[in-house]
Design a protein around this motif. Structure first.
Motif, PDB file in Angstrom:
ATOM      1  N   LYS A  93       0.554  -2.623 -10.579  1.00 30.34           N
ATOM      2  CA  LYS A  93       1.321  -3.066  -9.063  1.00 30.34           C
ATOM      3  C   LYS A  93       0.469  -2.333  -7.910  1.00 30.34           C
ATOM      4  N   HIS A  94      -0.291  -1.437  -8.080  1.00 35.91           N
ATOM      5  CA  HIS A  94      -1.367  -1.044  -6.888  1.00 35.91           C
ATOM      6  C   HIS A  94      -2.089  -2.359  -6.441  1.00 35.91           C
ATOM      7  N   ARG A  95      -2.329  -2.267  -5.038  1.00 37.64           N
ATOM      8  CA  ARG A  95      -3.235  -3.367  -4.542  1.00 37.64           C
ATOM      9  C   ARG A  95      -4.517  -2.992  -4.038  1.00 37.64           C
ATOM     10  N   TRP A  96      -5.547  -3.910  -3.860  1.00 41.68           N
ATOM     11  CA  TRP A  96      -6.581  -3.933  -3.350  1.00 41.68           C
ATOM     12  C   TRP A  96      -6.483  -4.801  -1.917  1.00 41.68           C
ATOM     13  N   ARG A  97      -6.702  -4.483  -0.887  1.00 39.91           N
ATOM     14  CA  ARG A  97      -6.313  -5.459   0.143  1.00 39.91           C
ATOM     15  C   ARG A  97      -7.509  -5.448   1.301  1.00 39.91           C
ATOM     16  N   TYR A  98      -8.040  -6.442   1.429  1.00 38.14           N
ATOM     17  CA  TYR A  98      -8.942  -6.725   2.604  1.00 38.14           C
ATOM     18  C   TYR A  98      -8.331  -7.446   3.686  1.00 38.14           C
ATOM     19  N   GLU A  99      -8.346  -6.768   5.176  1.00 42.23           N
ATOM     20  CA  GLU A  99      -8.064  -7.342   6.211  1.00 42.23           C
ATOM     21  C   GLU A  99      -9.140  -7.546   7.003  1.00 42.23           C
ATOM     22  N   LEU A 100      -9.439  -8.726   7.760  1.00 39.96           N
ATOM     23  CA  LEU A 100     -10.706  -9.177   8.510  1.00 39.96           C
ATOM     24  C   LEU A 100      -9.951  -9.624   9.757  1.00 39.96           C
TER      25      LEU A 100
ATOM     26  N   PHE B 258      -6.744   0.625  -0.489  1.00 40.52           N
ATOM     27  CA  PHE B 258      -6.363   0.918  -1.792  1.00 40.52           C
ATOM     28  C   PHE B 258      -4.877   1.383  -1.683  1.00 40.52           C
ATOM     29  N   ASP B 259      -3.850   0.620  -2.119  1.00 45.48           N
ATOM     30  CA  ASP B 259      -2.447   0.907  -1.518  1.00 45.48           C
ATOM     31  C   ASP B 259      -1.769   1.087  -3.013  1.00 45.48           C
ATOM     32  N   TRP B 260      -1.248   2.398  -3.100  1.00 43.98           N
ATOM     33  CA  TRP B 260      -0.563   2.641  -4.343  1.00 43.98           C
ATOM     34  C   TRP B 260       0.850   2.841  -4.091  1.00 43.98           C
ATOM     35  N   SER B 261       1.340   2.574  -2.680  1.00 40.50           N
ATOM     36  CA  SER B 261       2.730   2.789  -2.500  1.00 40.50           C
ATOM     37  C   SER B 261       3.559   1.688  -3.439  1.00 40.50           C
ATOM     38  N   THR B 262       2.960   0.649  -4.066  1.00 42.38           N
ATOM     39  CA  THR B 262       3.491  -0.405  -4.842  1.00 42.38           C
ATOM     40  C   THR B 262       3.400  -0.087  -6.167  1.00 42.38           C
ATOM     41  N   ALA B 263       2.776   0.887  -6.436  1.00 40.26           N
ATOM     42  CA  ALA B 263       2.528   1.270  -7.961  1.00 40.26           C
ATOM     43  C   ALA B 263       3.562   1.664  -8.799  1.00 40.26           C
ATOM     44  N   ARG B 264       3.535   1.234 -10.097  1.00 40.75           N
ATOM     45  CA  ARG B 264       4.708   1.749 -11.144  1.00 40.75           C
ATOM     46  C   ARG B 264       4.408   3.171 -11.250  1.00 40.75           C
ATOM     47  N   SER B 265       3.250   3.807 -10.997  1.00 45.10           N
ATOM     48  CA  SER B 265       3.108   5.367 -11.350  1.00 45.10           C
ATOM     49  C   SER B 265       2.284   5.993 -10.250  1.00 45.10           C
ATOM     50  N   PRO B 266       2.777   5.946  -9.145  1.00 43.45           N
ATOM     51  CA  PRO B 266       2.136   6.766  -8.055  1.00 43.45           C
ATOM     52  C   PRO B 266       1.497   8.022  -8.321  1.00 43.45           C
ATOM     53  N   LEU B 267       2.675   8.693  -8.840  1.00 46.81           N
ATOM     54  CA  LEU B 267       2.232  10.257  -9.275  1.00 46.81           C
ATOM     55  C   LEU B 267       0.891  10.358 -10.131  1.00 46.81           C
ATOM     56  N   PHE B 268       0.781   9.472 -11.207  1.00 47.50           N
ATOM     57  CA  PHE B 268      -0.366   9.230 -12.168  1.00 47.50           C
ATOM     58  C   PHE B 268      -1.650   9.140 -11.275  1.00 47.50           C
TER      59      PHE B 268
ATOM     60  N   MET C 245      -4.688  10.617   3.621  1.00 41.49           N
ATOM     61  CA  MET C 245      -4.160   9.646   2.668  1.00 41.49           C
ATOM     62  C   MET C 245      -2.615   9.858   3.301  1.00 41.49           C
ATOM     63  N   SER C 246      -2.179   8.832   3.883  1.00 41.82           N
ATOM     64  CA  SER C 246      -0.705   8.765   4.226  1.00 41.82           C
ATOM     65  C   SER C 246      -0.219   7.462   3.676  1.00 41.82           C
ATOM     66  N   ASP C 247       1.127   7.667   3.336  1.00 37.63           N
ATOM     67  CA  ASP C 247       1.904   6.805   2.821  1.00 37.63           C
ATOM     68  C   ASP C 247       1.386   5.837   1.692  1.00 37.63           C
ATOM     69  N   ARG C 248       0.748   6.659   0.801  1.00 35.36           N
ATOM     70  CA  ARG C 248      -0.044   6.151  -0.479  1.00 35.36           C
ATOM     71  C   ARG C 248      -0.947   5.142  -0.153  1.00 35.36           C
ATOM     72  N   ARG C 249      -1.972   5.262   0.744  1.00 30.53           N
ATOM     73  CA  ARG C 249      -2.756   4.275   1.226  1.00 30.53           C
ATOM     74  C   ARG C 249      -4.188   4.999   1.723  1.00 30.53           C
ATOM     75  N   VAL C 250      -5.372   4.429   1.187  1.00 30.76           N
ATOM     76  CA  VAL C 250      -6.414   4.852   1.669  1.00 30.76           C
ATOM     77  C   VAL C 250      -7.263   3.875   1.945  1.00 30.76           C
ATOM     78  N   SER C 251      -7.928   3.792   3.367  1.00 30.82           N
ATOM     79  CA  SER C 251      -8.630   2.683   3.917  1.00 30.82           C
ATOM     80  C   SER C 251      -9.665   3.220   4.489  1.00 30.82           C
ATOM     81  N   ALA C 252     -10.759   2.086   4.736  1.00 28.61           N
ATOM     82  CA  ALA C 252     -11.888   2.367   5.563  1.00 28.61           C
ATOM     83  C   ALA C 252     -12.222   1.091   6.164  1.00 28.61           C
ATOM     84  N   SER C 253     -12.840   1.103   7.467  1.00 27.60           N
ATOM     85  CA  SER C 253     -13.394  -0.168   8.033  1.00 27.60           C
ATOM     86  C   SER C 253     -14.779  -0.191   8.292  1.00 27.60           C
TER      87      SER C 253
END
Length: 152
Positions: A87-94, A107-117, A1-9
């Motif tokens: 404000k957290h995001r679900w992103r798909y890159e193709l 799953f990107d919570w770097s933009t979230a209102r409550s990242p600590l929650f 988990m870096s930069d408040r994002r987790v992802s898989a491809s």
């Protein structure tokens, strides 16, 4: 988990435009959702683009709820992301590759209102498992359509 994002491809045996068409249609989201939370779409756009709003009927355990989302990132056949009030995001890159495309879900919570929650609630780990299940479901959906195409 870096930069408040987790992802898989995952490699998907289908052209990026076909996979993107599925992601772009909220009425199809329950068919590939690996979290088990997405139940159905409700109102809003039927073909998502930048700024589109769409609603989803959701369920967490036995509790049903509704969620309204807005598309916040968009590049046709390449990138789509949505967020709700948190404000957290679900992103798909193709990314097109030989024989299909590589799909990365984030799953990107770097933009979230409550990242600590989000972090204290364990959502990053939970969502990573759901992302992996979603990518497995997408791969299976297109693998079965490829088998059907080959049989024709």
């Amino acid at each position: 988990m870096s930069d408040r994002r987790v992802s898989a491809s995952r490699f998907i045996a289908a052209p990026a435009n076909e996979v993107f068409a599925l992601l772009q249609d909220p009425s199809k989201h329950a068919s590939f959702d690996g979290s088990g939370m997405v139940q159905s779409s409700r109102g809003g756009s039927t073909r998502l683009e930048m700024g589109s709003r769409f609603g989803m009927s959701m369920k967490m355990g036995p509790l049903p709820y509704r969620m309204s989302n807005r598309v916040v990132e968009f590049d046709q056949d390449r990138l789509i992301a949505w967020a709700h009030f948190g404000k957290h995001r679900w992103r798909y890159e193709l990314k097109p590759v030989e024989g299909g495309c590589e799909v990365t879900e984030t799953f990107d919570w770097s933009t979230a209102r409550s990242p600590l929650f989000i972090e204290r609630s364990g959502y990053p780990k939970t969502n990573l498992r759901a992302i992996e299940a979603t990518l497995d479901r997408l791969a299976a959906m297109f693998a079965s359509s490829e088998a059907t195409d080959d049989d024709a």
